[in-house]
Design an enzyme around this catalytic site. Structure first.
Site, PDB file in Angstrom:
ATOM      1  N   PHE A  82     111.162 116.544  23.906  1.00 45.50           N
ATOM      2  CA  PHE A  82     112.125 117.467  24.483  1.00 45.50           C
ATOM      3  C   PHE A  82     113.080 116.729  25.430  1.00 45.50           C
ATOM      4  CE2 PHE A  82     113.706 121.223  26.650  1.00 45.50           C
ATOM      5  CZ  PHE A  82     113.663 122.202  25.665  1.00 45.50           C
ATOM      6  N   CYS A  93     119.410 110.867  25.153  1.00 47.96           N
ATOM      7  CA  CYS A  93     119.840 110.297  26.430  1.00 47.96           C
ATOM      8  C   CYS A  93     118.701 110.222  27.425  1.00 47.96           C
ATOM      9  CB  CYS A  93     121.009 111.099  27.000  1.00 47.96           C
ATOM     10  SG  CYS A  93     121.549 110.545  28.633  1.00 47.96           S
ATOM     11  N   HIS A 142     141.983  97.337  50.056  1.00 43.67           N
ATOM     12  CA  HIS A 142     141.929  95.870  50.027  1.00 43.67           C
ATOM     13  C   HIS A 142     140.870  95.402  51.020  1.00 43.67           C
ATOM     14  CE1 HIS A 142     143.262  91.703  49.736  1.00 43.67           C
ATOM     15  NE2 HIS A 142     143.168  91.659  51.062  1.00 43.67           N
TER      16      HIS A 142
END
Length: 458
Positions: free
Chosen positions: A35, A39, A440
């Site tokens: 079940f 994935c 940055h």
């Protein structure tokens, strides 16, 4: 013969369709395996838990160039394996139990479903049922190639390789796509000697060719990569799997204590006898659906690996939301959006892509320009001493429409996300590059500079 309002075949993304709005409907879920779908059990989630562990295991080896002397004492494989599946297995079982025991309107059948007529389903449990509507979400399974004697030697697929009892000294991987690349990274980082067998002249050949070439070169420095080789026969010799190959230099063989077959996946449509349901298939076995995820049979929808070519969880989840809406609002259907489907390969280095490759743009006669930036040329790239990664962007020179993006390097799936967003919302390259701040020094600056390097005409 019991009748249901809705039957869902598959318990992966199809299971996510059901919420409180279906509480007044009689629903059945038919699942032939564990079940939760691919994935959860054998795909994205456990593999990425292994990948992260592999990244940690590989980190000491990269320290020397930074002035850090570190070493790996070892990998406790069974501890790694049991930690991962000790979390996943209870989730799978808990999901099954919750649907079966705590959803009064839901019946769970543990069997291999097949249609015996229009809207009539043999559940594989000895019971045949009917329903007003069906959702085909039965997923896919690993392809087993036609290699002589392969079945007799004992091999693994992505479904089984993560549950090994011990790390083998050597692992042969038959395949050159994302599954092969990810497991090569995992096992080599854990100290296993990996041999990768590719029929083509490149690994990850579906990626932009420049990215595939870079990855193939880097992979060949770490693993025994056999390009342009075809496996013709397998045999077991003194407990070792020997794979016989035909290549540019003739016949050769490779030995490994374990063999992983990772040559692709095929939709499970052939298990369902869909002809009996009146459901049309593509030549490759995928279920034909329209933009609303409807099949050729009235009242039958399909989603995920069984119907789309992407074989990605985020695509299946998107399609499940579309099907859910259309089941609840059949007179106001919505369409699935497959315009800008991104993908990532969690190997080393990581890779991410969205949209057209240069090869696809050229084949389709699409006018484009390219902007590229190396990780080595941004501040954080200096910090990492990365000399191999880069980002490239394809855009229409006249309008700045972003046509595709490809990144190979650290955190590529994260770095590419601003470009996926820009494509999805129609933002042009110049606006994306100059219409916002870029932190940055951060890795996304590699994307900023790739955009600025586009030779745009407007």
């Amino acid at each position: 013969m019991r009748h249901f309002d809705l039957v869902i075949i598959g318990s992966g993304s199809g299971n996510s369709i059901l919420d409180e709005r279906f509480a007044d409907q009689r629903v059945a879920i038919v699942e032939k395996g564990v079940f939760g779908g691919t994935c959860l059990n054998v795909g994205c989630i456990p593999t990425k838990m292994f990948v992260h562990t592999a990244d940690v295991a590989a980190a000491p080896a990269s320290g020397a160039r930074l002035g850090v002397d570190a070493h790996l004492d070892g990998v406790r494989w069974t501890d790694v394996r049991d930690r991962i599946f000790g979390r996943i297995d209870p989730i799978s079982e808990g999901g099954r139990r919750w649907r079966a025991e705590e959803n009064a309107n839901v019946t769970v059948f543990a069997g291999t479903a097949r249609f015996v007529g229009p809207r009539t389903l043999d559940t594989g449990t000895g019971e045949t049922i009917t329903a007003d509507r069906f959702v085909l979400a039965a997923g896919s399974r690993p392809v087993v190639p036609d290699v002589a004697d392969l079945e007799s030697v004992g091999y693994h697929t992505s479904d089984t390789i993560m549950r090994l009892d011990a790390l083998p000294p050597r692992l042969t991987i038959l395949g050159s796509g994302f599954v092969a690349a990810e497991f090569a990274h995992v096992f080599s980082s854990f100290g296993v000697r990996v041999t990768l067998i590719a029929r083509s002249d490149l690994l990850l050949r579906r990626e932009d060719r420049e990215v595939a070439q870079r990855f193939t070169r880097l992979a060949s420095e770490k693993w025994d990569v056999r390009l342009s080789h075809k496996a013709v026969r397998a045999e077991r010799v003194d407990g070792v799997v020997r794979l016989h190959l035909e290549g540019p230099q003739g016949s050769v063989s490779v030995d490994g204590e374990e063999l992983l077959v990772a040559v692709g996946r095929t939709p499970n449509s052939d298990l369902l006898d869909l002809a009996a349901a009146g459901v049309e298939l593509h030549p490759d076995g995928r279920v034909v659906v329209d933009e609303h995820q409807r099949t050729s049979a009235a009242g039958v929808y399909a989603l995920g690996d069984i119907s789309n070519e992407h074989q990605l969880k985020h695509v299946a989840n998107h399609e499940a939301r579309v099907v859910q809406h259309n089941l609840l609002h059949p007179d106001e259907p919505i369409a699935a959006d497959h315009r800008h489907v991104p993908a990532a390969v969690f190997t080393s280095p990581q890779i991410a892509s969205v949209g057209l490759t240069e090869e696809q743009a050229a084949e389709r006669g699409v006018r484009y320009v390219v902007g590229s930036q190396a990780y080595a040329s941004i501040a954080y790239g200096w910090a990492m001493e990365d000399t191999t990664g880069f980002a490239k962007v394809l855009a229409d020179p006249g309008t700045g429409e972003i046509l595709g993006a490809h990144v190979i390097g650290p955190q590529a799936p994260t770095v590419i996300q601003p470009l996926i967003q820009a494509m999805s919302f129609g933002q042009d390259a110049r606006s994306v590059a100059r219409g916002q701040y870029w932190i940055h020094p951060g890795m996304p600056e590699v994307v900023e500079n790739a955009l600025l390097n586009l030779p745009l005409e407007y």
